[in-house]
Enzyme design. Structure first.
Site, short mmCIF file in Angstrom:
data_model
loop_
_atom_site.label_atom_id
_atom_site.label_comp_id
_atom_site.label_asym_id
_atom_site.label_seq_id
_atom_site.Cartn_x
_atom_site.Cartn_y
_atom_site.Cartn_z
N TRP A 162 0.87 -1.19 0.00
CA TRP A 162 0.00 0.00 0.00
C TRP A 162 0.90 1.24 0.00
CZ3 TRP A 162 -2.00 2.49 5.01
CH2 TRP A 162 -2.98 3.45 4.73
N ASP A 246 -0.87 -5.37 9.65
CA ASP A 246 -1.80 -4.33 9.23
C ASP A 246 -3.08 -5.05 8.80
OD1 ASP A 246 -3.10 -2.11 8.34
OD2 ASP A 246 -1.71 -1.65 6.70
N LYS A 284 -13.35 -0.10 6.37
CA LYS A 284 -14.00 -0.90 5.32
C LYS A 284 -15.06 -1.83 5.91
CE LYS A 284 -10.08 0.38 3.39
NZ LYS A 284 -9.79 1.34 2.38
#
Ligand code: LMR
Length: 440
Positions: A162, A246, A284
């Site tokens: 990311w 993560d 999310k």
């Protein structure tokens, strides 16, 4: 007293020769400051929003969209909001403690580590939790803490990872080297697990840290299998590397909370001699993107009250100096849902809706490409997992699909799958098909 000021604080009138000269163009320290490239994900989203074309398709930022391309307030979230409005707690706009909302943090910890009423207290004592500004904030606070106290020589990241991981570690420390382990095999469009293990085995040093994405790897959509996770855990233990998980998509990827945090729970249970961090985002899986709800958990290798208190106070110290404490609104929604069995089961149903639609959207695109007999293999689109697909186009082909067909994906050909739906899948497939045939 500063020169030029008289005791009253008023400017003194200075009549030196110098003051009679015409003013020189002053050199500023800002002259050396050159603009840096803006974040690709949000810059691309900006471009998409400005594009007036009626058939434009947004596959840029990782956000969930309904089959009509609309944002979705989860039904569990809508109910929790109603409940909170009715409660009208007079404390609802008060400061949270620096560490965050205690009840929310327990729930967040239990969700990530799979704790329940049967979990021994000793296990709970191995954890330290603080509330953060979503997943980015959790990554950041964890990185700052490690930079100050563990001082790893290297932080190992997947290649690719990311984009924000780079910015976060850049900001945390200029002394820690960002190193990359192979992750994506372009030729086979699959996980380069052997490359990953070989590189880490050969080059990682004791005391280094490694960023691991718990599920739904961003940007590739490729996750290790359970067996591969076991090998990674052995490697961290053998080489004494600090794992930094993560987890931005728990429950969103597979629909199952337990499956998506399998790796974290395995590390916790089977590698009790490893300390680790877990950065947790609720953007999310609860659709609370703008609310910035997150948590950071430090897992101690053993229940040690002195170390626990030390870690806790240092994390709070970092938080206080940066943003004082996390916001309360979004966390109150998550807390309300997780405290109520009925709302929790609504939330699980919401997760099924989101993960199910994403899987369907992958299939839609794959079927359209098959129909067009697009040169190449496209099975990877259905085999990848979570919010993103690494579609497998060159940067020139990505630019082509944007310029000619108004389909927006990152230069790496990362496509946010939930931007696809029954009305635009054929258009996106045609754009990909054209790019493959026309741009070499
Ligand atoms: C993404 O990768 O598109 C999302 O996680 C949004 C972000 O913050 O980058």
């Amino acid at each position: 007293m500063a020169p030029g000021l008289v005791e009253t604080g008023k400017p003194e009138v200075v009549t030196s020769e110098l003051s009679l000269q015409p003013p020189q163009a002053a050199e500023s320290w800002l002259d050396a400051l050159k603009p840096v490239p803006t974040d690709e994900i949000f810059a691309l989203l900006g471009e998409y929003l400005k594009d007036p074309h009626p058939d434009k398709v947004n596959l840029s930022v990782g956000v969930y969209r309904t089959a009509d391309s609309k944002p979705w307030v989860l039904s569990s979230v809508a109910k929790a909001e109603d409940k909170l409005v009715q409660e009208k707690s007079e404390a609802r706009h008060e400061y949270l403690p620096i560490a965050g909302d205690v009840k929310f943090l327990e729930q967040a910890r239990d969700l990530s580590l799979g704790f329940n009423k049967q979990t021994p207290e000793e296990d709970k004592k191995r954890t330290v939790s603080v509330q953060t500004i979503s997943g980015s904030g959790a990554n950041h606070v964890g990185a700052v803490f490690l930079a100050k106290y563990l001082k790893p020589k290297n932080i190992w990241m997947s290649n690719p990872t990311w984009g924000n991981h780079h910015a976060i570690w850049d900001a945390a420390s200029s002394d820690i080297k960002q190193r990359f382990y192979p992750y994506y095999d372009n030729a086979t469009r699959s996980l380069d697990f052997d490359g990953m293990v070989k590189t880490l085995d050969a080059e990682a040093q004791a005391g280094d840290a490694i960023l691991l994405q718990a599920c739904a790897h961003n940007p590739t959509g490729l996750d290790p299998t359970h067996e591969q996770w076991k090998i990674i855990a052995d490697l961290c233990e053998r080489k004494r590397i600090f794992p930094f998980f993560d987890m931005a998509y728990q429950g969103f990827a597979s629909g199952s909370i337990a499956e998506d945090s399998w790796a974290i729970r395995y590390f916790f249970k089977e590698k009790p001699n490893l300390d680790m961090f877990i950065a947790q985002s609720f953007s999310k899986n609860f659709g609370l993107y703008g609310q910035r709800v997150g948590a950071l958990h430090f897992v101690l290798s053993k229940p040690d009250p002195t170390a626990n208190a030390a870690v806790f106070t240092h994390l709070c110290n970092i938080i206080r100096g940066e943003y004082s404490m996390a916001p309360s609104g979004g966390a109150a929604i998550v807390k309300t849902i997780l405290a109520d069995p009925e709302l929790t089961s609504d939330w699980h149903a919401d997760l099924d809706v989101m993960s199910g639609r994403i899987k369907l959207a992958r299939q839609l695109l794959y079927d359209e490409l098959k129909k067009l007999k697009t040169p190449g293999t496209w099975e990877h689109i259905v085999n990848q997992n979570g919010m993103f697909s690494y579609v497998g186009l060159t940067p020139a082909q990505v630019s082509f699909v944007k310029e000619k067909h108004h389909v927006y994906m990152l230069q790496s050909a990362r496509a946010s799958i939930s931007g696809l739906n029954p009305s635009n899948a054929a258009h996106v497939a045609k754009a990909i098909d054209d790019s493959v045939r026309e741009v070499k």
